[in-house]
Motif scaffolding. Sequence first.
Motif, short mmCIF file in Angstrom:
data_model
loop_
_atom_site.label_atom_id
_atom_site.label_comp_id
_atom_site.label_asym_id
_atom_site.label_seq_id
_atom_site.Cartn_x
_atom_site.Cartn_y
_atom_site.Cartn_z
N ALA A 44 -21.96 -34.75 -4.53
CA ALA A 44 -21.64 -35.85 -3.62
C ALA A 44 -21.97 -35.52 -2.18
O ALA A 44 -22.63 -36.31 -1.48
N THR A 45 -21.52 -34.36 -1.70
CA THR A 45 -21.76 -34.03 -0.29
C THR A 45 -23.20 -33.60 -0.04
O THR A 45 -23.74 -33.83 1.04
N ALA A 283 -11.24 -33.84 -1.26
CA ALA A 283 -12.53 -34.44 -1.63
C ALA A 283 -12.99 -33.90 -2.98
O ALA A 283 -13.49 -34.66 -3.83
N ASN A 287 -13.37 -36.14 -6.42
CA ASN A 287 -14.65 -36.20 -7.11
C ASN A 287 -14.55 -35.70 -8.55
O ASN A 287 -15.19 -36.25 -9.45
N ARG A 351 -19.57 -39.36 5.38
CA ARG A 351 -18.59 -38.30 5.13
C ARG A 351 -17.18 -38.89 5.05
O ARG A 351 -16.35 -38.43 4.25
N ASP A 354 -16.40 -39.98 1.82
CA ASP A 354 -16.19 -38.83 0.93
C ASP A 354 -14.96 -38.03 1.33
O ASP A 354 -14.84 -36.84 1.01
#
Length: 430
Positions: A44-45, A283, A287, A351, A354
């Motif tokens: 994701a990041t 986070a 996720n 961000r 997220d």
Amino acid sequence: MQFKPSRTLTRFLGSAAVAALVPLAAQAQDTKTITSWDLRSDTATAKIVRDAMDRFEEANPGYVVEDSHFANDAYKTKLKIAFGANEPPCVFASWGGGPLREYVDSDQVVDLTPYLDANPEFKERFVPASFGSVTFDDKIYGIPAENTAVAVIFYNTEIFDELDLTPPETWDDLMNVIAVLNENNIAPFALANKNKWPGSMYFVLLADRIGGPEAFRKAASREEGGSFEDPVFIEAGERLQELVEADAFARGYNGLDYDVGGSRRLLYADRAAMELMGSWEMASIRNENPAFAEKVDFFTFPSVPGGKGDPSNVVGTLGDNFVSISSACPYKDKAFELLTYLTNDDAAAARLADQRVMPLKGISTEDPFLNKVLEVVGEADSVQLWYDQELPPALGEVHKDTVQQLFGMSITPEEAAAEMERAAQAEAQQ
């Protein structure tokens, strides 16, 4: 080198085909590659970073960003080797502090101050304190890129509710929570300390609660009267080992690997009720296990009896991580432009989605977790950078080694303090 087709190839393909090949070769030759390394190894990041790079490439035809993402410990080693061989990437992430200072002192990092002075609107978006970890001799060497991160204690609210527990505010409260959890066959804390830095958080917070930030500042900067054998650090080791003796940690903690989720898996399985970790952990939890995230909250580290440190103080970083440019980069101006894409409003919004909050002025969110993090940071009188990042690299390693040994009960607090002080004196003499 200019592309030159051979006579044989010309006869075989014909002049029209060769004419088509030459522009393609020239185009490939003109492509300029900017390499970028970071430790955003989760999908994701890493995508957030890649999306920003794609926007940069679209705005800069002829430039290509080659990004590489690594796990935490592997990244530290790879970056050190690359700088040692004078083959670093153009753009790289760091935590600032001592390790970055080492590269700065060897003239391997670009001073970003002139770029920021030429782009005041970009610079002034950031909270001024967020540049502290990357400012040396009044020059700025990095841009806060990822998150406002502080060490907090995550806990399973369902377990706490079932056992009629409340977040502890004092050391005695914490010891009571630990006892009740053990009585119910639930490990109090999940800890993956093979990597050493997760355990360091306990020591740093204890030292801060006991002596405040001044004890570490004086010892680290070698001020008169400052020493890592100060009673503050010895008591921090004693309190840490008090936790070990109280069975505060799930078994095998010194062998579990954080980078593969060793501690989080214990939380997900309800085998442990708490985890002391950076606020970035939420986070990862959201996720990996969105359902579990619904029953997670956090509290700050409790006060210690007789402690001089303000319980509102936090350990963490305003930036987590910072992006910098190596002096070896052949395209420094474009690399700085890339940094702006990595940290502009689009990147900040991604961000935030997220659950990561860049240290920007006036930032707002509807996420209760993020608002709570911002509230904690806003109330803190001190934000102590992680010791292993504040200290010079060699001394940071000694710190992590001695703390891991404290967890393993193979060294006394006095021995750990003496070893740190010897290492600090040796570092100061270099």
